[in-house]
Design a protein around this motif. Sequence first.
Motif, mmCIF file in Angstrom:
data_model
loop_
_atom_site.group_PDB
_atom_site.id
_atom_site.type_symbol
_atom_site.label_atom_id
_atom_site.label_comp_id
_atom_site.label_asym_id
_atom_site.label_seq_id
_atom_site.Cartn_x
_atom_site.Cartn_y
_atom_site.Cartn_z
ATOM 1 N N VAL A 186 -3.791 2.747 4.316
ATOM 2 C CA VAL A 186 -4.633 3.229 3.223
ATOM 3 C C VAL A 186 -5.409 4.474 3.649
ATOM 4 O O VAL A 186 -6.477 4.766 3.131
ATOM 5 N N LYS A 187 -4.855 5.203 4.586
ATOM 6 C CA LYS A 187 -5.477 6.432 5.052
ATOM 7 C C LYS A 187 -5.268 7.542 4.024
ATOM 8 O O LYS A 187 -4.183 7.726 3.506
ATOM 9 N N ARG A 244 -13.223 4.778 -2.245
ATOM 10 C CA ARG A 244 -13.869 5.052 -0.963
ATOM 11 C C ARG A 244 -15.382 4.849 -1.049
ATOM 12 O O ARG A 244 -15.975 5.069 -2.081
ATOM 13 N N ALA A 285 -6.080 2.472 -7.486
ATOM 14 C CA ALA A 285 -6.294 3.490 -6.464
ATOM 15 C C ALA A 285 -7.368 2.983 -5.499
ATOM 16 O O ALA A 285 -8.323 2.309 -5.910
ATOM 17 N N GLN A 295 -5.276 9.633 0.550
ATOM 18 C CA GLN A 295 -5.066 9.261 -0.848
ATOM 19 C C GLN A 295 -4.109 8.074 -0.892
ATOM 20 O O GLN A 295 -2.930 8.200 -0.593
ATOM 21 N N SER A 296 -4.606 6.922 -1.281
ATOM 22 C CA SER A 296 -3.793 5.707 -1.206
ATOM 23 C C SER A 296 -3.991 4.824 -2.430
ATOM 24 O O SER A 296 -4.972 4.948 -3.167
ATOM 25 N N ASP A 313 0.558 11.678 2.458
ATOM 26 C CA ASP A 313 -0.025 12.332 3.621
ATOM 27 C C ASP A 313 -0.390 13.775 3.285
ATOM 28 O O ASP A 313 -0.289 14.214 2.134
ATOM 29 N N ALA A 358 0.850 -1.195 0.000
ATOM 30 C CA ALA A 358 0.000 0.000 0.000
ATOM 31 C C ALA A 358 0.883 1.242 0.000
ATOM 32 O O ALA A 358 1.869 1.320 0.750
ATOM 33 N N TYR A 359 0.549 2.195 -0.853
ATOM 34 C CA TYR A 359 1.246 3.478 -0.914
ATOM 35 C C TYR A 359 0.233 4.583 -0.615
ATOM 36 O O TYR A 359 -0.942 4.484 -0.985
ATOM 37 N N ARG A 360 0.699 5.634 0.041
ATOM 38 C CA ARG A 360 -0.206 6.757 0.310
ATOM 39 C C ARG A 360 0.575 8.062 0.393
ATOM 40 O O ARG A 360 1.796 8.067 0.617
#
Length: 345
Positions: A324-325, A345, A342, A327-328, A295, A291-293
């Motif tokens: 995944v908080k 939500r 992506a 934009q992830s 901040d 997972a990439y996000r």
Amino acid sequence: MSGVHATFGLAPAMRAGGVLADGGYEVHRDFVDFIVDGRPLLFQLSDLDAVSPLASDVPPAIFAAQVRSLLLETDAPLPGGRYVIYGCPECEDLACGAVTAVIERAGDGGDDYVWRDFAWQTEEQADLELNGYHGIGPFLFHGPEYRAALGDLIDGAAAPAAPRRRVLLIGARVGLLAKLAAALRTIGIGADIIDDATGASAEELRSYGAVAYGSTVGERERAAIRRAFDRAGADVAHVAGLAPIVPLLVAQIEHALDRSPVAQRRLTRLVAADGEAGIEVSSPCRVRVTAYRLDRLSRAHAQEVFDGVLEPGRHRIALDAKAVKGQSFVVARTSGSVLVEAMAR
């Protein structure tokens, strides 16, 4: 040997390279895989990260020599009439381990070929009792079909098109593009940075396999670039970068460069929504999910959230809420393919 014949064929395949969450990397390799009874032989060998000796990045003379070896026109490279079927994608050294098999003409005096006694081998001699692939093979191939498939690789009559492992990067963030180009070159993919491709020659445009656009490239500019590639007769994949995160962009480009038949891929589906990753695989294989996000300060974060062997079918993998908080994005990869989504939500 007498018995039921297996069909023999060849198909383009890929060992997906990538920049990993821990900072390491894996090299991109394109190769020709063996298709036995309609399925890649590699898929029958559990979870194996390997490539066939028919790799696209070896010199033509060596490639031809490998083909002639499989046609039994030269002596076997290993004792006992054994040939390397799959080897290490990084160095191809036998010490790293290789799948080998005895290749011979059928003993009934006919025109057929036999592949038998598959084994995992790290030394000159294979230990079938300890390291044999029991239950795989022997395979009996019709001689004309076998020779035609391999022979076409030499004369070019039906050989798979040479992969175009060059990517054109277009965008305004020069620093990010430079880092992305360096990462791609590290894993064996050529990369060029340009601010306008509309004036490039047709020959140059046809050398690319993909075009990656930064977020600053507007739709009008992208349309003009697509028209330039269309006029050049260049079949390229167009990649819209999801976020300024280099490993994520590399994964997107790897997916775009994958020209292997969809029916012959292990990783066939990825859905990212509601804190879960939905994954579908066609054969048992190791799957890694990262997972990439970004901040609130646009800093990139990466977290490996799953690494394990999945059985064929669909799977739901719960993701760490922190990973995944905001934009992830989720990347799922096997040794042969990569999918990116992506988080919805």
